[in-house]
Design a protein around this motif. Structure first.
Motif, short mmCIF file in Angstrom:
data_model
loop_
_atom_site.label_atom_id
_atom_site.label_comp_id
_atom_site.label_asym_id
_atom_site.label_seq_id
_atom_site.Cartn_x
_atom_site.Cartn_y
_atom_site.Cartn_z
N LEU A 195 -19.53 40.88 11.40
CA LEU A 195 -18.26 39.98 11.10
C LEU A 195 -17.37 40.53 12.46
CD1 LEU A 195 -17.46 40.16 7.31
CD2 LEU A 195 -18.18 38.13 8.75
N ASP A 200 -13.19 37.67 10.86
CA ASP A 200 -14.11 37.62 9.67
C ASP A 200 -15.23 36.49 9.76
OD1 ASP A 200 -11.57 38.86 7.37
OD2 ASP A 200 -13.24 39.88 8.13
N LYS A 201 -15.27 36.08 10.85
CA LYS A 201 -16.32 35.12 11.37
C LYS A 201 -17.72 35.87 11.59
CE LYS A 201 -13.22 32.20 10.38
NZ LYS A 201 -13.30 31.83 9.18
N ILE A 202 -18.89 35.20 11.21
CA ILE A 202 -20.28 35.94 11.24
C ILE A 202 -20.44 35.59 12.97
CG2 ILE A 202 -22.59 35.88 10.82
CD1 ILE A 202 -21.79 35.25 8.13
N GLN A 261 -15.77 25.46 9.06
CA GLN A 261 -16.01 25.94 7.70
C GLN A 261 -15.10 25.25 6.69
OE1 GLN A 261 -15.31 30.26 7.63
NE2 GLN A 261 -14.77 30.33 5.52
N ASP A 266 -11.74 26.77 9.40
CA ASP A 266 -11.70 26.97 10.79
C ASP A 266 -12.61 25.93 11.43
OD1 ASP A 266 -13.41 30.09 12.55
OD2 ASP A 266 -12.47 28.20 13.09
N SER A 269 -13.84 37.36 2.64
CA SER A 269 -14.02 37.94 4.13
C SER A 269 -14.56 39.26 3.68
CB SER A 269 -12.80 37.79 4.63
OG SER A 269 -11.79 38.40 3.91
N TYR A 318 -23.31 24.78 11.37
CA TYR A 318 -23.31 25.84 12.48
C TYR A 318 -24.43 24.89 13.54
CZ TYR A 318 -22.31 30.01 10.37
OH TYR A 318 -21.61 31.21 10.01
N LEU A 378 -21.06 28.94 14.80
CA LEU A 378 -20.17 28.08 13.96
C LEU A 378 -19.18 26.79 14.20
CD1 LEU A 378 -19.04 27.93 10.82
CD2 LEU A 378 -16.96 29.46 11.46
#
Lengths: 117, 110
Positions: free
Chosen positions: B92, B96-98, A48, A56, A100, A35, A45
């Motif tokens: 989210l 589904d990303k924070i 990932q 991602d 998720s 991050y 972000l």
């Protein structure tokens, strides 16, 4: 249980120089995140990983940022060349599986504070 | 409009007071909400999480979600100087990303 380890703690560089950050996640955590947190902002972000594969990287400025996670454990994030606007705290986080459903807890390291002059 | 919005503060309250921290979110499909606490020069740590609407209590902390108004709140009772930190709300998104808010800086005055 040891936490997420990051180094260096601080880094000062001049613009156009390169810099690298290192992260060691919690043992057994499959998912690793990088991050960027600019002063006064929430973390954003960058990339990932699930094990050693990228899940991602849609917000990673790929012309200057790169990251790798060899052997699915440690990870490095590199910036080359750095710009003034890259000044921020770079946080590494890990989670057990990165599912998720929303019940995964992210564990953050203390971050690397980067100043680009 | 940002997906998660939060007043950056700073918010200063006397020790022992009840603290109310608030966020709004834009997407009615969001189901999962979190509060992270971040001390100076440290990474965020998860404080509480909650699904959908309603309240969740953990010691001196209560998280509240009002989906009708897209409003997220964190209440801290009997606030202590050790509660001084930045509080980040998060949700989210559809992928589904924070998504984090900017954070509210809280100072508890002894």
């Amino acid at each position: 249980e040891a936490g997420v380890a990051q180094s260096p703690r601080y880094k000062i560089i001049e613009k156009r120089q390169s810099v690298a950050f290192w992260c060691n996640p919690i043992s057994g955590h499959a998912t690793l995140y990088w991050y960027q947190q600019i002063l006064g902002q929430g973390p954003k972000l960058l990339i990932q990983f699930q094990n050693n594969g990228v899940v991602d990287d849609s917000q990673l400025p790929k012309d200057r940022f790169s990251a790798e996670r060899l052997k699915g454990v440690d990870s490095t994030l590199k910036i080359q060349p750095a710009k003034l606007e890259d000044s921020a705290v770079y946080l590494c986080a890990s989670s057990l599986e990165g599912r998720s459903e929303g019940d995964e807890k992210l564990f953050f390291g203390s971050g690397t504070q980067l100043s680009v002059l | 409009q940002k997906e998660v919005e939060q007043d950056p503060g700073p918010l200063s309250v006397p020790e022992g007071a009840i603290v109310s921290l608030n966020c709004t979110y834009s997407n009615s499909a969001f189901q999962y909400f979190m509060w992270y606490r971040q001390y100076s020069r440290k990474g965020p740590e998860l404080l509480m999480y909650t699904y959908s609407s309603g309240n969740k209590e953990d010691g001196r902390f209560t998280a509240q979600v009002d989906k009708s108004s897209k409003y997220i709140s964190l209440f801290i009772r009997d606030s202590q100087p050790s509660d001084s930190a930045t509080y980040l709300c998060a949700s989210l998104n559809r992928d589904d990303k924070i998504i984090f808010g900017k954070g509210t800086r809280l100072h508890i005055l002894p």
